[in-house]
Design an enzyme around this catalytic site. Structure first.
Site, PDB file in Angstrom:
ATOM      1  N   GLY A   1      -8.404   4.760   7.327  1.00  0.00           N
ATOM      2  CA  GLY A   1      -7.977   6.164   7.393  1.00  0.00           C
ATOM      3  C   GLY A   1      -6.492   6.356   7.615  1.00  0.00           C
ATOM      4  CG  PHE A   2      -5.003   7.478  10.215  1.00  0.00           C
ATOM      5  CD1 PHE A   2      -4.344   8.666   9.918  1.00  0.00           C
ATOM      6  CD2 PHE A   2      -6.326   7.535  10.622  1.00  0.00           C
ATOM      7  CE1 PHE A   2      -4.998   9.889  10.037  1.00  0.00           C
ATOM      8  CE2 PHE A   2      -6.993   8.749  10.741  1.00  0.00           C
ATOM      9  CZ  PHE A   2      -6.329   9.928  10.447  1.00  0.00           C
ATOM     10  N   GLY A   3      -2.407   4.416   8.146  1.00  0.00           N
ATOM     11  CA  GLY A   3      -1.512   3.267   8.171  1.00  0.00           C
ATOM     12  C   GLY A   3      -0.960   3.078   9.571  1.00  0.00           C
ATOM     13  N   GLY A   4      -0.296   1.952   9.777  1.00  0.00           N
ATOM     14  CA  GLY A   4       0.439   1.740  11.021  1.00  0.00           C
ATOM     15  C   GLY A   4      -0.390   1.423  12.249  1.00  0.00           C
TER      16      GLY A   4
ATOM     17  N   GLY B   1       1.128  -1.848   4.221  1.00  0.00           N
ATOM     18  CA  GLY B   1       1.715  -0.526   4.024  1.00  0.00           C
ATOM     19  C   GLY B   1       2.982  -0.353   4.827  1.00  0.00           C
TER      20      GLY B   1
ATOM     21  CB  SER C   1      -0.889   0.003   1.243  1.00  0.00           C
ATOM     22  OG  SER C   1      -1.490   1.268   1.382  1.00  0.00           O
TER      23      SER C   1
ATOM     24  CG  MET D   1      -7.845   7.744   2.565  1.00  0.00           C
ATOM     25  SD  MET D   1      -7.005   7.778   4.147  1.00  0.00           S
ATOM     26  CE  MET D   1      -6.165   6.194   4.107  1.00  0.00           C
TER      27      MET D   1
ATOM     28  CG  ASP E   1      -6.247  -2.237   3.586  1.00  0.00           C
ATOM     29  OD1 ASP E   1      -5.100  -2.038   4.027  1.00  0.00           O
ATOM     30  OD2 ASP E   1      -6.871  -1.400   2.896  1.00  0.00           O
ATOM     31  N   GLY E   2      -4.851  -3.731   6.729  1.00  0.00           N
ATOM     32  CA  GLY E   2      -4.649  -3.064   8.009  1.00  0.00           C
ATOM     33  C   GLY E   2      -3.942  -3.954   9.019  1.00  0.00           C
ATOM     34  N   GLY E   3      -2.764  -3.504   9.451  1.00  0.00           N
ATOM     35  CA  GLY E   3      -2.052  -4.226  10.503  1.00  0.00           C
ATOM     36  C   GLY E   3      -1.435  -5.532  10.062  1.00  0.00           C
TER      37      GLY E   3
ATOM     38  CG  MET F   1     -11.542  -1.698   5.689  1.00  0.00           C
ATOM     39  SD  MET F   1     -10.000  -1.194   4.904  1.00  0.00           S
ATOM     40  CE  MET F   1      -9.010  -0.568   6.241  1.00  0.00           C
TER      41      MET F   1
ATOM     42  CG  HIS G   1      -4.103  -1.406  -1.290  1.00  0.00           C
ATOM     43  ND1 HIS G   1      -5.277  -2.084  -1.497  1.00  0.00           N
ATOM     44  CD2 HIS G   1      -4.365  -0.498  -0.316  1.00  0.00           C
ATOM     45  CE1 HIS G   1      -6.217  -1.620  -0.685  1.00  0.00           C
ATOM     46  NE2 HIS G   1      -5.688  -0.652   0.044  1.00  0.00           N
TER      47      HIS G   1
ATOM     48  CG  MET H   1     -11.003   3.855   2.354  1.00  0.00           C
ATOM     49  SD  MET H   1      -9.480   3.729   3.296  1.00  0.00           S
ATOM     50  CE  MET H   1      -8.310   3.851   1.952  1.00  0.00           C
TER      51      MET H   1
ATOM     52  CG  ASP I   1      -5.022   2.938   1.015  1.00  0.00           C
ATOM     53  OD1 ASP I   1      -5.996   2.176   0.914  1.00  0.00           O
ATOM     54  OD2 ASP I   1      -3.949   2.622   1.574  1.00  0.00           O
TER      55      ASP I   1
ATOM     56  CG  HIS J   1      -9.198   0.698  -0.193  1.00  0.00           C
ATOM     57  ND1 HIS J   1      -8.557   0.506   1.017  1.00  0.00           N
ATOM     58  CD2 HIS J   1     -10.531   0.652   0.066  1.00  0.00           C
ATOM     59  CE1 HIS J   1      -9.472   0.356   1.959  1.00  0.00           C
ATOM     60  NE2 HIS J   1     -10.668   0.448   1.425  1.00  0.00           N
TER      61      HIS J   1
END
Ligand code: DX5
Ligand code: ZN
Length: 219
Positions: A142-145, A197, A9, A37, A175-177, A137, A33, A68, A35, A66
């Site tokens: 909304g945010f990476g990390g 990401g 990402s 937003m 997607d995420g973590g 999700m 990927h 959002m 993103d 993606h």
């Protein structure tokens, strides 16, 4: 797609050298990927159509866009023209998911549908076999990390059950973590497309990070 793939990402890439960042990951994977937003559906902003147009010129990767954003239907065509190969919208943002699926199909693009962690997974199940990809999700968008939400595992399994019962080949994206620890667990639950990401771009050797994630995912 039966094999597990890693889709870096670019949200976590260094935008001052985006072309180089993409080239590094393109050496080891075919999926990117992207993103988008809007500051409404999610409390953050990223970039839009001109960035996708620019990177389309320097990459042959499959562009997984993606969305959002609150009004995805307005942007299917512009992103398709800009170079998206797959358009993923959130089920929460459309009045009629079937109409949105059809709109993407008419553009000749692959259809992805995503679901927010707060939305009951049952909402998306009737559409699973109609889409090319379901994006679950595993953080609040909304945010990476952010940290992976463990409850995502049972949500992945619920979608996997529908796919297998119907003999479908819909891809399950998470997607995420995603990191070395969570990669193997999401695959064990039924995912086969892992968006990552920070795990990729916080490692100086992005290509190596992708390969390590893939190894963990397959173990
Ligand atoms: C978050 C985005 C993700 C993000 C994931 O809303 O949709 O694609 O880049 O970032 P990591 O892998 O750092 O959790
Ligand atoms: Zn994303």
């Amino acid at each position: 797609m039966k094999d597990v793939v890693i889709a870096p990402s670019i949200l976590s890439a260094d935008f001052a050298k985006l072309g180089e960042e993409i080239a590094q990951v393109e050496a080891v994977t075919s999926f990117l990927h992207i993103d988008i937003m809007d500051g409404h559906y999610v409390p953050n902003l990223t970039f839009g159509i001109p960035v996708v147009q620019s990177i389309r010129k320097i990459s042959k990767m499959v562009f997984d866009v993606h969305l959002m954003i609150t009004n995805p239907m307005d942007f299917f065509e512009p992103f398709a023209k800009a170079g998206a190969d797959m358009l993923t919208f959130h089920i929460e943002t459309v009045d009629d998911p079937d109409v949105a699926i059809e709109a993407v199909r008419k553009l000749g693009k692959r259809v992805g549908m995503s679901i927010h962690p707060d939305t009951p997974i049952e909402k998306i199940l009737p559409y699973v076999t109609k889409c090319d990809l379901i994006l679950i999700m595993s953080v609040r968008p909304g945010f990476g990390g952010q940290h992976f939400m463990e409850e995502s595992l049972s949500r992945i399994a619920a979608v996997r059950k529908v796919i297998d019962e119907n003999g479908a080949d819909t891809v399950i994206s998470v997607d995420g973590g995603i990191c070395r620890d969570t990669a193997s667990r999401v695959v064990a639950s039924g995912a086969n497309y892992l968006v990552a990401g920070s795990a990729v771009f916080s490692n100086d050797d992005h290509a190596r990070a992708v390969e390590e994630l893939l190894q963990c995912a397959k173990s």
